[in-house]
Design a protein around this motif. Structure first.
Motif, PDB file in Angstrom:
ATOM      1  N   VAL A 578       1.722 -14.380  -4.154  1.00  0.00           N
ATOM      2  CA  VAL A 578       1.176 -13.743  -2.957  1.00  0.00           C
ATOM      3  C   VAL A 578       1.534 -12.263  -2.967  1.00  0.00           C
ATOM      4  N   LEU A 579       0.523 -11.414  -2.848  1.00  0.00           N
ATOM      5  CA  LEU A 579       0.728  -9.973  -2.690  1.00  0.00           C
ATOM      6  C   LEU A 579      -0.077  -9.525  -1.482  1.00  0.00           C
ATOM      7  N   ASP A 580       0.617  -9.160  -0.430  1.00  0.00           N
ATOM      8  CA  ASP A 580      -0.018  -8.781   0.827  1.00  0.00           C
ATOM      9  C   ASP A 580       0.355  -7.339   1.141  1.00  0.00           C
ATOM     10  N   LEU A 581      -0.609  -6.442   0.951  1.00  0.00           N
ATOM     11  CA  LEU A 581      -0.399  -5.015   1.201  1.00  0.00           C
ATOM     12  C   LEU A 581      -1.212  -4.557   2.406  1.00  0.00           C
ATOM     13  N   GLN A 582      -1.313  -5.395   3.404  1.00  0.00           N
ATOM     14  CA  GLN A 582      -2.128  -5.106   4.573  1.00  0.00           C
ATOM     15  C   GLN A 582      -1.647  -3.856   5.288  1.00  0.00           C
ATOM     16  N   ALA A 583      -2.600  -2.959   5.546  1.00  0.00           N
ATOM     17  CA  ALA A 583      -2.367  -1.753   6.356  1.00  0.00           C
ATOM     18  C   ALA A 583      -1.391  -0.768   5.721  1.00  0.00           C
ATOM     19  N   VAL A 584      -1.268  -0.755   4.382  1.00  0.00           N
ATOM     20  CA  VAL A 584      -0.470   0.285   3.723  1.00  0.00           C
ATOM     21  C   VAL A 584      -1.241   1.603   3.826  1.00  0.00           C
ATOM     22  N   PRO A 585      -0.668   2.640   4.423  1.00  0.00           N
ATOM     23  CA  PRO A 585      -1.418   3.886   4.635  1.00  0.00           C
ATOM     24  C   PRO A 585      -1.666   4.642   3.338  1.00  0.00           C
ATOM     25  N   ASN A 586      -2.799   5.309   3.283  1.00  0.00           N
ATOM     26  CA  ASN A 586      -3.165   6.203   2.177  1.00  0.00           C
ATOM     27  C   ASN A 586      -3.289   5.489   0.828  1.00  0.00           C
ATOM     28  N   LEU A 587      -3.449   4.195   0.845  1.00  0.00           N
ATOM     29  CA  LEU A 587      -3.641   3.465  -0.412  1.00  0.00           C
ATOM     30  C   LEU A 587      -5.137   3.431  -0.712  1.00  0.00           C
ATOM     31  N   ARG A 588      -5.573   4.252  -1.667  1.00  0.00           N
ATOM     32  CA  ARG A 588      -6.993   4.390  -1.968  1.00  0.00           C
ATOM     33  C   ARG A 588      -7.388   3.744  -3.297  1.00  0.00           C
ATOM     34  N   LYS A 589      -6.425   3.570  -4.182  1.00  0.00           N
ATOM     35  CA  LYS A 589      -6.736   3.073  -5.523  1.00  0.00           C
ATOM     36  C   LYS A 589      -6.125   1.697  -5.724  1.00  0.00           C
ATOM     37  N   PHE A 590      -6.891   0.826  -6.332  1.00  0.00           N
ATOM     38  CA  PHE A 590      -6.435  -0.517  -6.669  1.00  0.00           C
ATOM     39  C   PHE A 590      -5.313  -0.398  -7.703  1.00  0.00           C
ATOM     40  N   PRO A 591      -4.070  -0.843  -7.382  1.00  0.00           N
ATOM     41  CA  PRO A 591      -2.957  -0.672  -8.320  1.00  0.00           C
ATOM     42  C   PRO A 591      -3.215  -1.417  -9.637  1.00  0.00           C
ATOM     43  N   VAL A 592      -3.062  -0.723 -10.761  1.00  0.00           N
ATOM     44  CA  VAL A 592      -3.391  -1.317 -12.065  1.00  0.00           C
ATOM     45  C   VAL A 592      -2.438  -2.463 -12.404  1.00  0.00           C
ATOM     46  N   GLN A 593      -1.207  -2.426 -11.880  1.00  0.00           N
ATOM     47  CA  GLN A 593      -0.236  -3.477 -12.211  1.00  0.00           C
ATOM     48  C   GLN A 593      -0.663  -4.842 -11.684  1.00  0.00           C
ATOM     49  N   VAL A 594      -1.499  -4.848 -10.655  1.00  0.00           N
ATOM     50  CA  VAL A 594      -1.855  -6.106 -10.005  1.00  0.00           C
ATOM     51  C   VAL A 594      -2.555  -7.056 -10.965  1.00  0.00           C
ATOM     52  N   VAL A 595      -3.403  -6.527 -11.855  1.00  0.00           N
ATOM     53  CA  VAL A 595      -4.206  -7.403 -12.711  1.00  0.00           C
ATOM     54  C   VAL A 595      -3.372  -8.082 -13.794  1.00  0.00           C
ATOM     55  N   GLU A 596      -2.106  -7.698 -13.927  1.00  0.00           N
ATOM     56  CA  GLU A 596      -1.215  -8.375 -14.874  1.00  0.00           C
ATOM     57  C   GLU A 596      -0.418  -9.499 -14.205  1.00  0.00           C
ATOM     58  N   MET A 597      -0.644  -9.692 -12.912  1.00  0.00           N
ATOM     59  CA  MET A 597       0.068 -10.747 -12.187  1.00  0.00           C
ATOM     60  C   MET A 597      -0.772 -12.020 -12.238  1.00  0.00           C
ATOM     61  N   TYR A 598      -0.689 -12.715 -13.366  1.00  0.00           N
ATOM     62  CA  TYR A 598      -1.594 -13.828 -13.641  1.00  0.00           C
ATOM     63  C   TYR A 598      -1.424 -14.999 -12.675  1.00  0.00           C
ATOM     64  N   SER A 599      -0.295 -15.080 -11.996  1.00  0.00           N
ATOM     65  CA  SER A 599      -0.046 -16.218 -11.094  1.00  0.00           C
ATOM     66  C   SER A 599      -0.581 -15.993  -9.686  1.00  0.00           C
ATOM     67  N   LEU A 600      -1.125 -14.808  -9.416  1.00  0.00           N
ATOM     68  CA  LEU A 600      -1.564 -14.486  -8.052  1.00  0.00           C
ATOM     69  C   LEU A 600      -2.592 -15.486  -7.536  1.00  0.00           C
ATOM     70  N   ARG A 601      -2.335 -15.972  -6.310  1.00  0.00           N
ATOM     71  CA  ARG A 601      -3.304 -16.824  -5.625  1.00  0.00           C
ATOM     72  C   ARG A 601      -3.829 -16.166  -4.347  1.00  0.00           C
ATOM     73  N   TYR A 602      -3.091 -15.173  -3.849  1.00  0.00           N
ATOM     74  CA  TYR A 602      -3.486 -14.509  -2.605  1.00  0.00           C
ATOM     75  C   TYR A 602      -3.292 -13.011  -2.787  1.00  0.00           C
ATOM     76  N   LEU A 603      -4.353 -12.237  -2.558  1.00  0.00           N
ATOM     77  CA  LEU A 603      -4.287 -10.782  -2.713  1.00  0.00           C
ATOM     78  C   LEU A 603      -5.001 -10.133  -1.540  1.00  0.00           C
ATOM     79  N   SER A 604      -4.280  -9.304  -0.801  1.00  0.00           N
ATOM     80  CA  SER A 604      -4.851  -8.669   0.383  1.00  0.00           C
ATOM     81  C   SER A 604      -4.606  -7.168   0.376  1.00  0.00           C
ATOM     82  N   PHE A 605      -5.700  -6.412   0.555  1.00  0.00           N
ATOM     83  CA  PHE A 605      -5.636  -4.964   0.787  1.00  0.00           C
ATOM     84  C   PHE A 605      -6.242  -4.635   2.152  1.00  0.00           C
TER      85      PHE A 605
END
Length: 949
Positions: A578-605
């Motif tokens: 689970v990676l929940d980055l809800q309401a993080v200010p000034n986050l405009r770019k999809f973090p490249v590290q996220v796509v290496e987290m092969y176990s992710l089942r929940y992703l929120s921006f």
């Protein structure tokens, strides 16, 4: 709490045996032995968990089991990850794959060694339960505490000894309950008082029990206190002895040796033909109620049974059996809380010194109106020097630690923890998970449900989706008063809930103790070495950069800087689910590290400024929820189709300018129909060259519960109807046309989904789709810009379950007429943008369930609806941008006929759109004030049109 981790591990071991173990046959027997040993241990853990706080030996054993179960789970998940690396295509990919296979083979052998090592330790610790079981058996199942202070004393009975001077805010509920008990039918009834621990239910009922009118009215009054460990026979014996004493008869000689059936028969005989009041205090389970209810005769004497409980299902069961009333115990109002706090903290003059007022009010706010913690914390503060403001401020800053460390405050935790200890293991995980959310904020229901599914807390049940099972978990926590509803939809569904501050402190502390979750915030800037879920509510501390997060399963970041997010994601998070980055200010770019987290089942921006999603998203093949709501993403890459486990795809945002409330969705890539597990798909923009194929493709998504489509073209309506007919699980449908004047052709739907409850349509309709008036399941209907030729009310008024209707420019009414017996269950109606509407008529008998009416942009409407006085249940009436004459009547002339017609309505609001927001005036009348000339005006601002909130 080790039963949860052991259960999750057992599920993973079974999966491992099915899918991976064939590669290493030599460990198959060892894994099977471990699984069997864990299964035997699991049954004993339920007993052990209840003894953790009273026996140090049990506590150590449970901690060892839990930690080793976590380690084994990590080994299995790391082993699984070895097979999911993506090396790409071409010669380079082949060479990398060849080299990777060699490395993987070595890594697999290392993983097997780790598995064997942890397995051996885990089996050894599991065997310890046999020795503990023998010890318990020799001790007769009673384990003496190793705490030098002895076992904790249950002080809840102190509520029975309170003086009236200790009571605040009790007079009105006491009056109501006395009235309920004395008045009413001659048949036996039950009064159930429901609420969370610490609300003062027992205190309130004791005051009712001792009321002079009650003593005079009932010949027999008996008080019996239940507990989680109460035995039915003991409760019945106590009850029989108290009844016998009151009727001045000796207790039967067989009372000490009798079974429950004989005891109930004797109680019933003693109560027969006598007016009695039986108090059952602190009833925890329905089966406890079932065990005693047949002892109370229904002989027409006006007898009453009164019970207190933390659980709504106990109240519901008792009312279903006997009939009667439910009273929901509520927290003290702010004024009452302050009065009680000052009375107990400053017993001399009951007044808070001005230099301490701000600090005291902050401390008091943490109690949220619960009398128990107010009294307990006041008792601690009363001993402090009022000249030493630093001492008082220290309590404010460290209240969480103060409650844990102060003997006088421990009973708060103990009383509130009783509800946690009573939970089954799967609900304990869900409750502890509440510790990750920011304090004092609402939690969206569907967010919580999706997170629980992604975390693996939800067990599979035949015939139900995981989300439906999780919904049941949520209802059970609400039923047990461990969560509170803060917002509901118009049709009664829970929309948002929250957890009481003190209950959340318990969840935070227990999560930390059990290595379940940790949080970094203003009060706690560190976390333990072993952490599986991390919630960060301030800056990511640089001193933590070297701390290992390799075993982290969930990461929540709220109110943090973008740099803090980058720092956190630089850590190795290969097991993150689970990676929940809800309401993080000034986050405009999809973090490249996220796509290496092969176990992710929940992703929120959600609520970030992310604009694009990379094609490498396809690596996240375990992803179940992708939440891009209120971001700026408008296109998804074709690689999204690789996410075959995706269940919830949310990509849309709202923009509001004056009355315009626009939605923006996303353009879906080809073959959306391949995502077979999708349940929610919002919002697809269907205006490109392949829109027809897209509409046909939707019919393959047979698991869909909610479908939202924007920019539908007229020629694609038939294809969409054909697909909708195949979506037999669909509950909610939202469709908007390409342009406001584009025809929305949905007439070809011959067989609408049988579960369809909510429909939202925007665009020109030649007629109401013929299938809508046939939908008995429909509860909510929104129609916008339809420009119908025929009055839609005639075809809608007989829908049996319709609760909420919103209409904007759907028909050119001059007079809007509601016929008698029409819209029997309608509770809310919004009317918007009817420029020719001059009057509204309501026949007597129409809209019998109506509670809220909103009218806006009806410029020719000069009078309140004729017949509105018949709507006796109407609670809220709102007018926005209507004729000035109507506003004048409502605002100034309290003697006008129109004003008198609405005098029975508690809340009346009117206003207009100015300077980018709604300027709203309100007149609120409640109870006897409704209908009088007394009124209070207030203003509020809102960006959303009231009709479309």
């Amino acid at each position: 709490m080790a039963e949860g981790p052991v259960t999750f591990l057992l599920n993973k071991l079974s999966s491992f045996l099915d899918s991976e173990i064939h590669i290493f046959r030599n460990v198959q027997e060892e894994v099977i032995d471990l699984r069997d040993e864990l299964a035997r241990t699991k049954a004993f853990l339920r007993t052990a968990d209840s003894l953790v706080e009273s026996n140090e030996q049990v506590q150590v054993w449970v901690e060892q089991i839990r930690d080793l179960a976590y380690q084994m789970e990590d080994v299995l998940d790391e082993f699984k990850l070895l097979s999911v690396e993506d090396h790409g295509d071409g010669l380079h990919g082949i060479l990398c794959k060849f080299g990777g296979n060699i490395r993987n083979l070595k890594a697999r052998y290392r993983a097997i060694n780790d598995l064997q090592r942890v397995s051996s330790r885990l089996k050894s610790v599991c065997e310890g339960h046999k020795r503990l079981r023998q010890k318990f058996r020799r001790a007769g199942q009673h384990v003496q505490s190793n705490d030098g202070d002895g076992p904790w004393q249950d002080h809840r009975s102190d509520a029975l000894l309170l003086d009236k001077t200790d009571l605040v805010g009790i007079e009105e509920p006491k009056r109501l309950l006395v009235q309920h008990l004395i008045e009413g039918p001659a048949k036996r009834e039950v009064i159930s008082v429901v609420g969370m621990g610490g609300l003062g239910k027992t205190t309130l009922v004791k005051q009712v029990y001792d009321h002079p009118a009650i003593k005079k009215h009932f010949a027999i009054r008996v008080w019996v206190t239940f507990s989680t460990s109460s035995k039915t026979e003991e409760l019945l014996k106590e009850m029989l002895q108290k009844i016998a004493h009151q009727i001045r008869k000796p207790a039967p000689k067989r009372v000490d040796t009798s079974n429950s059936d004989w005891l109930k028969m004797m109680i019933k005989g003693c109560l027969l033909n006598r007016r009695y009041l039986i108090i059952l205090d602190d009833v925890w389970h329905v089966n406890k109620w079932d065990a005693v209810k047949y002892a109370f005769p229904n002989d027409g004497c006006g007898s009453r049974v009164m019970l207190t409980t933390r659980k709504a299902d106990v109240a519901s069961a008792s009312l279903a059996d006997f009939g009667g009333k439910r009273y929901d115990s509520k927290p003290l109002a702010d004024e009452e809380s302050w009065k009680l706090f000052c009375r107990k903290t400053f017993p001399g003059n009951n007044t808070c010194p001005s230099n301490l007022e701000e600090t005291c009010k902050t401390i008091l706010s943490k109690c949220e109106g619960l009398p128990l913690p107010i009294v307990a914390i006041s008792g601690v503060l009363a001993s402090k020097d009022m000249r030493r403001i630093d001492e008082w401020d220290l309590v404010r800053r460290t209240l969480r630690a103060e409650i844990d460390g102060n003997d006088r405050l421990k009973k708060i935790n103990k009383v509130l923890s009783l509800s946690f200890n009573d939970l089954p293991y799967y609900l304990k995980s869900c409750f502890l998970h509440l510790s990750v959310f920011p304090e004092g904020h609402g939690i969206e229901r569907m967010r919580l449900i999706r997170l629980w599914v992604a975390e693996g807390f939800v067990e599979t049940k035949e015939g139900r989706t995981l989300e439906e099972v999780a919904e049941g978990y949520l209802k059970e926590l609400l039923n047990r008063s461990l969560l509170q509803v803060t917002d509901t939809t118009s049709d009664g569904r829970v929309k948002e809930c929250r957890i009481h501050h003190l209950l959340q402190q318990i969840a935070i502390q227990k999560s930390k103790d059990q290595h379940f979750a940790a949080r970094v915030d203003e009060q706690n800037a560190s976390w333990p070495d072993k952490v599986r879920r991390l919630s960060i509510h301030n800056r990511f501390q640089s001193s933590h950069k070297d701390r290992s997060l390799s075993q982290l399963r969930s990461l929540f970041m709220s109110g943090v800087e973008k740099s803090s997010v980058k720092a956190a994601l630089l850590c190795v998070l290969k097991l993150l689910a689970v990676l929940d980055l809800q309401a993080v200010p000034n986050l405009r770019k999809f973090p490249v590290q996220v796509v290496e987290m092969y176990s992710l089942r929940y992703l929120s921006f959600r609520y970030t400024e992310v604009e694009t999603v990379p094609s490498s998203i396809g690596k996240l093949q375990n992803l179940e929820t992708l939440d891009l709501k209120h971001t700026y993403v408008t296109d998804l890459p074709i690689e999204i189709m690789k996410l075959q486990r995706l269940r919830h795809l949310l990509v849309y945002r709202y923009e509001t300018i004056s009355y315009s409330h626009s939605k923006y969705g996303f353009r879906t890539p080809a073959d959306i129909g391949s995502l077979q597990y999708l349940q929610k798909l919002c919002y697809i923009e269907a205006d490109d060259e392949r829109s027809h194929a897209l509409m046909e493709d939707i019919g393959k998504l047979t698991q869909l519960r909610r479908l939202c489509i924007l920019k539908l073209k007229k020629e694609d309506g038939a294809a969409l109807c054909s697909s909708i007919a195949k979506l037999t699980n669909l509950v909610a449908l939202s469709v908007s046309s390409l342009e406001d004047d584009e025809v929305l052709d949905l007439q070809d739907l011959s067989s609408p989904p049988p579960l369809l409850q909510r429909i939202y349509l925007k665009g020109r309709l030649l007629a109401i789709p013929h299938w809508i008036p046939t939908l008995e399941s429909i509860v909510t209907l929104h129609l916008r810009l339809c420009c119908l030729k025929d009055d839609p009310l005639l075809s809608l008024q007989n829908l049996p379950n319709l609760v909420h209707v919103e209409l904007e420019k759907v028909y050119n009414w001059k007079i809007l007429h509601f016929s008698a017996k029409g819209f029997k269950k309608l509770r809310r109606l919004g009317l918007d943008n009817f420029q020719e509407l001059r009057g509204i008529e309501v026949e007597e008998g129409a809209l019998p369930s109506f509670v809220k009416l909103i009218i806006q942009r009806c410029k020719l409407l000069q009078n309140v609806p004729s017949g509105i006085e018949y709507l006796t249940k109407l609670k809220v009436l709102e007018f926005f941008d209507v004729h000035d004459e109507l506003v004048r009547k409502l605002e100034h002339d309290d003697q006008s006929e129109d004003y008198r017609k609405v005098a029975h309505i508690p809340e009346l609001r009117y206003g207009s759109w100015t300077d980018g927001g709604w300027d709203v005036k309100s007149v609120q009348r409640t109870g006897e004030e409704a209908g009088s000339s007394h009124s209070g005006n207030g203003r509020s601002r809102s960006e959303l049109p009231p009709c479309w909130k």
